[in-house]
Design an enzyme around this catalytic site. Structure first.
Site, PDB file in Angstrom:
ATOM      1  N   ARG A   5      40.343   7.641 -34.984  1.00 18.30           N
ATOM      2  CA  ARG A   5      39.065   7.225 -35.935  1.00 18.30           C
ATOM      3  C   ARG A   5      37.801   6.840 -34.960  1.00 18.30           C
ATOM      4  O   ARG A   5      36.912   7.519 -34.690  1.00 18.30           O
ATOM      5  CB  ARG A   5      39.598   6.403 -36.829  1.00 18.30           C
ATOM      6  CG  ARG A   5      38.199   6.145 -38.076  1.00 18.30           C
ATOM      7  CD  ARG A   5      37.245   5.478 -37.576  1.00 18.30           C
ATOM      8  NE  ARG A   5      37.904   3.815 -37.252  1.00 18.30           N
ATOM      9  CZ  ARG A   5      36.922   2.971 -36.731  1.00 18.30           C
ATOM     10  NH1 ARG A   5      35.631   3.299 -36.664  1.00 18.30           N
ATOM     11  NH2 ARG A   5      37.302   1.748 -36.582  1.00 18.30           N
TER      12      ARG A   5
ATOM     13  N   HIS B  89      40.006  -6.011 -30.133  1.00 17.68           N
ATOM     14  CA  HIS B  89      39.711  -4.811 -29.890  1.00 17.68           C
ATOM     15  C   HIS B  89      38.259  -4.696 -28.805  1.00 17.68           C
ATOM     16  O   HIS B  89      37.235  -4.864 -29.294  1.00 17.68           O
ATOM     17  CB  HIS B  89      39.081  -4.390 -31.238  1.00 17.68           C
ATOM     18  CG  HIS B  89      38.489  -2.740 -31.288  1.00 17.68           C
ATOM     19  ND1 HIS B  89      39.355  -1.938 -32.191  1.00 17.68           N
ATOM     20  CD2 HIS B  89      37.580  -2.212 -30.851  1.00 17.68           C
ATOM     21  CE1 HIS B  89      38.510  -0.788 -32.280  1.00 17.68           C
ATOM     22  NE2 HIS B  89      37.422  -1.147 -31.305  1.00 17.68           N
TER      23      HIS B  89
ATOM     24  N   HIS C  61      35.952  -2.799 -26.075  1.00 13.31           N
ATOM     25  CA  HIS C  61      35.454  -1.708 -25.172  1.00 13.31           C
ATOM     26  C   HIS C  61      35.153  -2.060 -23.671  1.00 13.31           C
ATOM     27  O   HIS C  61      35.129  -3.293 -23.428  1.00 13.31           O
ATOM     28  CB  HIS C  61      34.183  -1.358 -25.977  1.00 13.31           C
ATOM     29  CG  HIS C  61      34.201  -0.918 -27.178  1.00 13.31           C
ATOM     30  ND1 HIS C  61      33.502   0.211 -27.675  1.00 13.31           N
ATOM     31  CD2 HIS C  61      35.163  -1.127 -28.510  1.00 13.31           C
ATOM     32  CE1 HIS C  61      33.731   0.724 -28.800  1.00 13.31           C
ATOM     33  NE2 HIS C  61      34.651  -0.061 -29.195  1.00 13.31           N
TER      34      HIS C  61
ATOM     35  N   CYS D 259      30.311   3.427 -29.987  1.00 15.73           N
ATOM     36  CA  CYS D 259      29.878   3.165 -31.233  1.00 15.73           C
ATOM     37  C   CYS D 259      28.354   3.743 -31.750  1.00 15.73           C
ATOM     38  O   CYS D 259      27.474   3.686 -30.716  1.00 15.73           O
ATOM     39  CB  CYS D 259      29.670   1.602 -31.324  1.00 15.73           C
ATOM     40  SG  CYS D 259      28.852   0.980 -33.163  1.00 15.73           S
TER      41      CYS D 259
ATOM     42  N   ASN E  83      36.275   2.786 -25.992  1.00 19.25           N
ATOM     43  CA  ASN E  83      37.327   1.776 -26.209  1.00 19.25           C
ATOM     44  C   ASN E  83      38.154   1.548 -24.878  1.00 19.25           C
ATOM     45  O   ASN E  83      38.340   2.679 -24.083  1.00 19.25           O
ATOM     46  CB  ASN E  83      38.229   2.149 -27.182  1.00 19.25           C
ATOM     47  CG  ASN E  83      37.732   1.990 -28.552  1.00 19.25           C
ATOM     48  OD1 ASN E  83      37.472   0.950 -29.058  1.00 19.25           O
ATOM     49  ND2 ASN E  83      37.314   3.159 -29.214  1.00 19.25           N
TER      50      ASN E  83
END
Length: 305
Positions: A15, A207, A209, A240, A249
């Protein structure tokens, strides 16, 4: 150094990793990627998103992806939903877990989901209530926890407020996202400390990056504070679409290699994970974004002496 004995890795490549790809990724490629990841020992794989195809065309076939993957009973396959319409699509597809996504930055919230933070929380409250009434689990995201492309520094207290609200709606876990990858270990720790005053650390995920190459260091810093859930993307896929300049990521292979090196159990077969990374990198015609994955592939290709 106190570290968790076990860490759950949430794979977000299918995703968050693929949503920013400029060229359409074939349905068959997405399905094969998730099937490969399902065989690695991962317990959570974000399979897609029920969002407007106008804004995120790469996710337009998420329902078909979800229906075609070989779902393992011990693996969860959450799908991102922004609103009630997205939830209705998820329910129609038979999804068992969803994720909602807010932001700690007013400017980012407006540009990402076209509403203020407070308006987004009102929207999510309805989605969470409907989802839980239908028996679905709900995960929450908070974007821009360590910096915003439009506002710069973000106060840790702003992150804590949104995280607290999401847990109050029933989110079993809240993933704190350094969307543009500007965080450093000290800033990451201070942010977690602030949020942990409002939300038990066992409900938090990291999370991060890797824009400035700090993601692994940041993860190690927050693991020391008790965070035991990490989002990562196979082969470092992602970025993003609403955060100019944000690179991918942190790579799942690199995260797992570090965790295993620290003696932390993940339940993940690193060699199989590297194979999944090599598959999607080849499918996208790009160099793998994981250093550990590349090293393992080179090692495997060397003739035995």
């Amino acid at each position: 150094m106190t570290l968790p004995a076990q860490v759950k890795v949430v794979e977000v490549g299918p995703r968050d990793g693929l949503q920013n790809e400029a060229k359409p990724v074939p349905l068959e490629t997405k399905v094969q990627l998730i099937d490969l990841l399902s065989d690695t020992g991962l317990r959570a794989i974000e399979a897609g998103a029920f969002v407007s195809p106008k804004w995120v065309p790469q996710m337009a076939d998420s329902a078909d992806v979800f229906r075609r993957i070989r779902q393992h009973p011990e693996v969860s396959y959450p799908m991102l939903v922004p609103n009630v319409k997205g939830l209705e699509m998820a329910l129609a597809a038979g999804v068992q877990e969803i994720a909602v996504f807010g932001a700690a930055s007013e400017s980012f919230s407006q540009r990402n989901i076209n509403c203020s933070i407070d308006e987004s929380l009102e929207r999510f409250a309805r989605v969470c209530d409907m989802a839980q009434s239908a028996g679905l689990k709900v995960r929450g995201y908070v974007s821009c926890v360590l910096g915003c492309p439009y506002e710069g520094e973000i106060a840790p207290e702003a992150v804590a407020r949104v995280a607290r609200a999401l847990v109050g709606m029933g989110c079993y876990e809240v993933s704190l996202g350094d969307t543009i990858g500007v965080g450093t270990p000290l800033k990451a720790q201070r942010m977690i400390e602030a949020v942990a005053q409002e939300v038990d650390v066992q409900h938090l995920a990291a999370h991060f990056h890797d824009t400035y190459g700090q993601a692994l260091a940041n993860l190690l810093a927050v693991l020391q504070l008790g965070v035991a859930v990490v989002d990562a993307s196979v082969s470092g896929l992602g970025g993003c679409p609403y955060a100019p300049g944000a690179s991918g990521n942190v790579a799942s292979e690199d995260v797992v290699y570090m965790l295993h090196g620290l003696g932390i159990e993940t339940g993940i077969d690193l060699d199989k994970l590297a194979e999944a990374g090599a598959f999607i990198s080849q499918a996208l015609d790009r160099r793998p974004g994981s250093k550990a994955g590349m090293a393992l592939r080179v090692k495997a290709a060397k003739p035995q002496q």
